[in-house]
Design an enzyme around this catalytic site. Structure first.
Site, PDB file in Angstrom:
ATOM      1  N   SER A  17      54.296 -29.466 -53.786  1.00 24.59           N
ATOM      2  CA  SER A  17      55.232 -28.716 -52.924  1.00 24.59           C
ATOM      3  C   SER A  17      55.626 -29.105 -51.543  1.00 24.59           C
ATOM      4  O   SER A  17      54.854 -30.437 -51.013  1.00 24.59           O
ATOM      5  CB  SER A  17      54.027 -27.157 -52.967  1.00 24.59           C
ATOM      6  OG  SER A  17      55.745 -26.700 -52.155  1.00 24.59           O
ATOM      7  N   LEU A  66      56.365 -31.313 -48.183  1.00 23.62           N
ATOM      8  CA  LEU A  66      56.748 -31.750 -47.510  1.00 23.62           C
ATOM      9  C   LEU A  66      56.272 -32.774 -48.110  1.00 23.62           C
ATOM     10  O   LEU A  66      56.700 -33.863 -48.503  1.00 23.62           O
ATOM     11  CB  LEU A  66      56.015 -31.368 -45.686  1.00 23.62           C
ATOM     12  CG  LEU A  66      56.945 -30.484 -44.690  1.00 23.62           C
ATOM     13  CD1 LEU A  66      56.492 -30.679 -44.008  1.00 23.62           C
ATOM     14  CD2 LEU A  66      58.467 -30.703 -45.109  1.00 23.62           C
ATOM     15  N   ASP A 125      46.657 -31.862 -55.999  1.00 30.96           N
ATOM     16  CA  ASP A 125      47.427 -30.963 -55.626  1.00 30.96           C
ATOM     17  C   ASP A 125      46.401 -29.369 -56.201  1.00 30.96           C
ATOM     18  O   ASP A 125      45.321 -29.875 -57.866  1.00 30.96           O
ATOM     19  CB  ASP A 125      48.453 -30.448 -55.149  1.00 30.96           C
ATOM     20  CG  ASP A 125      48.821 -29.320 -54.629  1.00 30.96           C
ATOM     21  OD1 ASP A 125      48.491 -28.055 -54.151  1.00 30.96           O
ATOM     22  OD2 ASP A 125      49.716 -29.533 -53.746  1.00 30.96           O
ATOM     23  N   ASP A 136      41.184 -29.595 -55.535  1.00 33.99           N
ATOM     24  CA  ASP A 136      41.225 -29.091 -53.852  1.00 33.99           C
ATOM     25  C   ASP A 136      40.566 -29.674 -52.912  1.00 33.99           C
ATOM     26  O   ASP A 136      40.020 -30.545 -53.167  1.00 33.99           O
ATOM     27  CB  ASP A 136      40.454 -28.311 -53.985  1.00 33.99           C
ATOM     28  CG  ASP A 136      39.997 -26.856 -52.841  1.00 33.99           C
ATOM     29  OD1 ASP A 136      39.844 -27.851 -51.691  1.00 33.99           O
ATOM     30  OD2 ASP A 136      39.818 -26.112 -53.113  1.00 33.99           O
ATOM     31  N   SER A 181      51.091 -30.082 -36.592  1.00 35.08           N
ATOM     32  CA  SER A 181      52.516 -28.930 -36.495  1.00 35.08           C
ATOM     33  C   SER A 181      52.412 -28.832 -35.488  1.00 35.08           C
ATOM     34  O   SER A 181      51.228 -28.950 -34.402  1.00 35.08           O
ATOM     35  CB  SER A 181      51.308 -27.341 -37.361  1.00 35.08           C
ATOM     36  OG  SER A 181      52.493 -26.904 -36.912  1.00 35.08           O
ATOM     37  N   TYR A 235      45.386 -20.909 -37.560  1.00 36.64           N
ATOM     38  CA  TYR A 235      46.371 -22.359 -38.095  1.00 36.64           C
ATOM     39  C   TYR A 235      46.529 -23.361 -37.124  1.00 36.64           C
ATOM     40  O   TYR A 235      46.415 -24.780 -37.145  1.00 36.64           O
ATOM     41  CB  TYR A 235      48.104 -21.805 -38.618  1.00 36.64           C
ATOM     42  CG  TYR A 235      48.901 -22.467 -38.990  1.00 36.64           C
ATOM     43  CD1 TYR A 235      48.320 -23.390 -40.562  1.00 36.64           C
ATOM     44  CD2 TYR A 235      49.536 -23.389 -38.078  1.00 36.64           C
ATOM     45  CE1 TYR A 235      49.418 -24.319 -40.964  1.00 36.64           C
ATOM     46  CE2 TYR A 235      50.609 -23.973 -38.614  1.00 36.64           C
ATOM     47  CZ  TYR A 235      50.668 -24.694 -40.028  1.00 36.64           C
ATOM     48  OH  TYR A 235      51.614 -25.896 -40.588  1.00 36.64           O
ATOM     49  N   LYS A 253      45.309 -26.708 -36.748  1.00 40.32           N
ATOM     50  CA  LYS A 253      46.174 -28.660 -36.780  1.00 40.32           C
ATOM     51  C   LYS A 253      45.766 -29.231 -35.316  1.00 40.32           C
ATOM     52  O   LYS A 253      46.552 -30.337 -34.874  1.00 40.32           O
ATOM     53  CB  LYS A 253      47.812 -27.922 -36.635  1.00 40.32           C
ATOM     54  CG  LYS A 253      47.886 -27.304 -37.902  1.00 40.32           C
ATOM     55  CD  LYS A 253      47.833 -28.536 -38.842  1.00 40.32           C
ATOM     56  CE  LYS A 253      48.914 -28.038 -40.237  1.00 40.32           C
ATOM     57  NZ  LYS A 253      48.950 -28.948 -41.119  1.00 40.32           N
ATOM     58  N   PHE A 261      60.357 -26.051 -41.135  1.00 38.15           N
ATOM     59  CA  PHE A 261      61.057 -27.274 -42.521  1.00 38.15           C
ATOM     60  C   PHE A 261      60.772 -26.279 -43.294  1.00 38.15           C
ATOM     61  O   PHE A 261      60.241 -24.916 -43.592  1.00 38.15           O
ATOM     62  CB  PHE A 261      59.985 -28.332 -41.978  1.00 38.15           C
ATOM     63  CG  PHE A 261      60.414 -28.784 -41.994  1.00 38.15           C
ATOM     64  CD1 PHE A 261      59.940 -29.649 -40.782  1.00 38.15           C
ATOM     65  CD2 PHE A 261      60.747 -30.340 -42.554  1.00 38.15           C
ATOM     66  CE1 PHE A 261      60.423 -31.208 -39.935  1.00 38.15           C
ATOM     67  CE2 PHE A 261      61.180 -31.873 -41.446  1.00 38.15           C
ATOM     68  CZ  PHE A 261      61.170 -32.106 -40.449  1.00 38.15           C
TER      69      PHE A 261
HETATM   70  N1  NAD Z   1      56.521 -25.615 -44.156  1.00 36.41           N
HETATM   71  C1  NAD Z   1      56.839 -26.080 -42.241  1.00 36.41           C
HETATM   72  O1  NAD Z   1      58.087 -25.454 -41.501  1.00 36.41           O
HETATM   73  C2  NAD Z   1      55.315 -26.454 -41.390  1.00 36.41           C
HETATM   74  C3  NAD Z   1      55.398 -27.059 -40.375  1.00 36.41           C
HETATM   75  C4  NAD Z   1      54.785 -27.535 -39.867  1.00 36.41           C
HETATM   76  C5  NAD Z   1      53.381 -27.943 -40.551  1.00 36.41           C
HETATM   77  N2  NAD Z   1      53.302 -28.214 -41.677  1.00 36.41           N
HETATM   78  C6  NAD Z   1      52.308 -28.611 -42.567  1.00 36.41           C
HETATM   79  O2  NAD Z   1      52.955 -29.039 -43.534  1.00 36.41           O
HETATM   80  C7  NAD Z   1      51.939 -29.234 -44.696  1.00 36.41           C
HETATM   81  C8  NAD Z   1      52.906 -29.173 -45.854  1.00 36.41           C
HETATM   82  O3  NAD Z   1      53.548 -27.728 -45.912  1.00 36.41           O
HETATM   83  P1  NAD Z   1      54.706 -27.265 -46.712  1.00 36.41           P
HETATM   84  O4  NAD Z   1      55.686 -26.616 -46.404  1.00 36.41           O
HETATM   85  O5  NAD Z   1      55.039 -28.628 -47.644  1.00 36.41           O
HETATM   86  O6  NAD Z   1      53.724 -26.368 -47.390  1.00 36.41           O
HETATM   87  P2  NAD Z   1      54.070 -25.646 -49.602  1.00 36.41           P
HETATM   88  O7  NAD Z   1      53.241 -24.146 -49.310  1.00 36.41           O
HETATM   89  O8  NAD Z   1      55.193 -26.186 -49.744  1.00 36.41           O
HETATM   90  O9  NAD Z   1      52.567 -27.422 -50.045  1.00 36.41           O
HETATM   91  C9  NAD Z   1      51.307 -26.623 -49.539  1.00 36.41           C
HETATM   92  C10 NAD Z   1      50.552 -27.662 -50.701  1.00 36.41           C
HETATM   93  O10 NAD Z   1      49.358 -27.776 -50.468  1.00 36.41           O
HETATM   94  C11 NAD Z   1      48.272 -27.229 -51.142  1.00 36.41           C
HETATM   95  N3  NAD Z   1      47.251 -27.050 -51.560  1.00 36.41           N
HETATM   96  C12 NAD Z   1      47.091 -25.909 -50.509  1.00 36.41           C
HETATM   97  N4  NAD Z   1      45.380 -25.528 -50.487  1.00 36.41           N
HETATM   98  C13 NAD Z   1      45.110 -26.978 -51.330  1.00 36.41           C
HETATM   99  C14 NAD Z   1      43.686 -27.397 -51.297  1.00 36.41           C
HETATM  100  N5  NAD Z   1      42.628 -26.746 -50.982  1.00 36.41           N
HETATM  101  N6  NAD Z   1      43.540 -28.566 -51.350  1.00 36.41           N
HETATM  102  C15 NAD Z   1      44.462 -29.029 -52.456  1.00 36.41           C
HETATM  103  N7  NAD Z   1      46.124 -29.025 -52.195  1.00 36.41           N
HETATM  104  C16 NAD Z   1      46.373 -27.761 -51.769  1.00 36.41           C
HETATM  105  C17 NAD Z   1      49.285 -26.327 -52.447  1.00 36.41           C
HETATM  106  O11 NAD Z   1      49.112 -26.266 -53.516  1.00 36.41           O
HETATM  107  C18 NAD Z   1      50.895 -26.727 -51.860  1.00 36.41           C
HETATM  108  O12 NAD Z   1      51.418 -27.636 -52.835  1.00 36.41           O
HETATM  109  C19 NAD Z   1      50.796 -27.914 -44.538  1.00 36.41           C
HETATM  110  O13 NAD Z   1      49.594 -29.275 -43.874  1.00 36.41           O
HETATM  111  C20 NAD Z   1      51.667 -27.018 -43.425  1.00 36.41           C
HETATM  112  O14 NAD Z   1      51.045 -26.730 -42.505  1.00 36.41           O
HETATM  113  C21 NAD Z   1      54.535 -27.213 -42.311  1.00 36.41           C
END
Ligand code: NAD
Length: 254
Positions: free
Chosen positions: A15, A17, A36, A59, A147, A160, A164, A193
């Site tokens: 999913s 990023l 995932d 996981d 983050s 969080y 991070k 994002f």
């Molecule tokens: N979207 C943003 O604005 C943003 C900003 C800063 C940091 N981030 C970081 O970027 C990363 C990706 O975020 P995203 O926005 O794509 O989120 P998202 O929810 O779209 O994707 C996260 C993915 O991680 C998987 N996941 C969660 N727990 C898990 C586990 N225990 N084992 C395996 N997989 C697991 C989920 O199933 C999901 O597919 C995260 O670490 C998030 O904290 C995102």
């Protein structure tokens, strides 16, 4: 590290990023294992991308599951890199209406975001240390996802932001320690994002958040994250560094 004919493991690759990185790597000729959770879109994304991509349900906090995903990647091609994109971001106040922050929730966030990241880093590094080095002496690259909350955590982001911040702090010691194996480590600090993680917000909140971003005044696109990750993978001189990718936003208190 070249992408063509190398394999990569992407935690959270089903999913947002992570998925964008998976698409980027396959388009660049790499082989990818999406690591995932079972309820994720990993299976369908791997099916869509064909033979160059496999889904391994795991996981990221689980040693056996991550080992299995790394094994699957090495069967596709020599393991060139690991991208730690799995993460969760539940919000909770330190002292809320219903009492203090739930300790189990705090532990869960640290477990997935920090311990899961370290689990992938250590096991991928162990596997990549066995690679034949390139002409530059390089054996692999690891990209972590922090983050901007690591630097500007907002109300409700104690767990969080702490997780991070720890991921960011892990970058330099990991790069220093793994340098003797020819393995680089870099970290991206994304701003806001447009991914399913942010999709839970109302249009009003999204508009107000976007208005705080100086330029461009919009959420980042996952492809922009993947483009930076590609550069981190390909530029052998980038090591031990943390890069903000945020349109110059600096988050306020809330
Ligand atoms: N979207 C943003 O604005 C943003 C900003 C800063 C940091 N981030 C970081 O970027 C990363 C990706 O975020 P995203 O926005 O794509 O989120 P998202 O929810 O779209 O994707 C996260 C993915 O991680 C998987 N996941 C969660 N727990 C898990 C586990 N225990 N084992 C395996 N997989 C697991 C989920 O199933 C999901 O597919 C995260 O670490 C998030 O904290 C995102």
């Amino acid at each position: 590290m070249q992408i063509q004919d190398r394999s990569f493991i992407v935690s959270g690759g089903a999913s947002g990023l992570g998925a964008s990185c998976v698409r980027m790597l396959v388009a660049a000729g790499g082989k990818v294992v999406i690591a995932d959770l079972g309820q994720s879109q990993g299976e369908s994304l791997a099916a869509e991308l064909g033979e160059a991509c496999r889904f391994v349900c795991c996981d990221v906090t689980d040693e056996a599951g991550v080992r299995e995903a790394i094994q699957a990647a090495t069967e596709l091609a020599p393991l060139g890199g690991a991208l730690a994109c799995a993460g969760i971001a539940p919000a909770a106040r330190i002292v809320g209406r219903d009492g203090p922050h739930d300790l189990a929730l705090f532990e869960k966030v640290v477990r997935v975001n920090l311990i899961g990241t370290f689990n992938l880093l250590r096991l991928a590094a162990e596997a990549m240390a066995k690679n034949t080095p390139t002409a530059d002496g390089e054996r692999g690259v690891i990209v972590l996802t922090s983050s901007i909350a690591a630097e500007e955590g907002q109300l409700g982001q104690a767990a969080y932001a702490a997780s991070k911040g720890a991921v960011a702090s892990l970058t330099l010691p990991a790069a220093r320690e793994l340098s003797k194996h020819g393995i680089r480590v870099g970290t991206v600090m994304p701003g806001i994002f447009d991914t399913p993680l942010m999709g839970v917000m109302s249009d009003e909140v999204r508009t107000s958040l976007a208005a705080q971003i100086p330029f461009p005044p919009r959420f980042g696109q996952p492809e922009e994250f993947a483009s930076l990750v590609r550069h981190l993978i390909e530029n052998v001189y980038l090591n031990g560094t943390i890069i903000r990718l945020d349109g110059a936003v600096r988050m306020g208190t809330k």
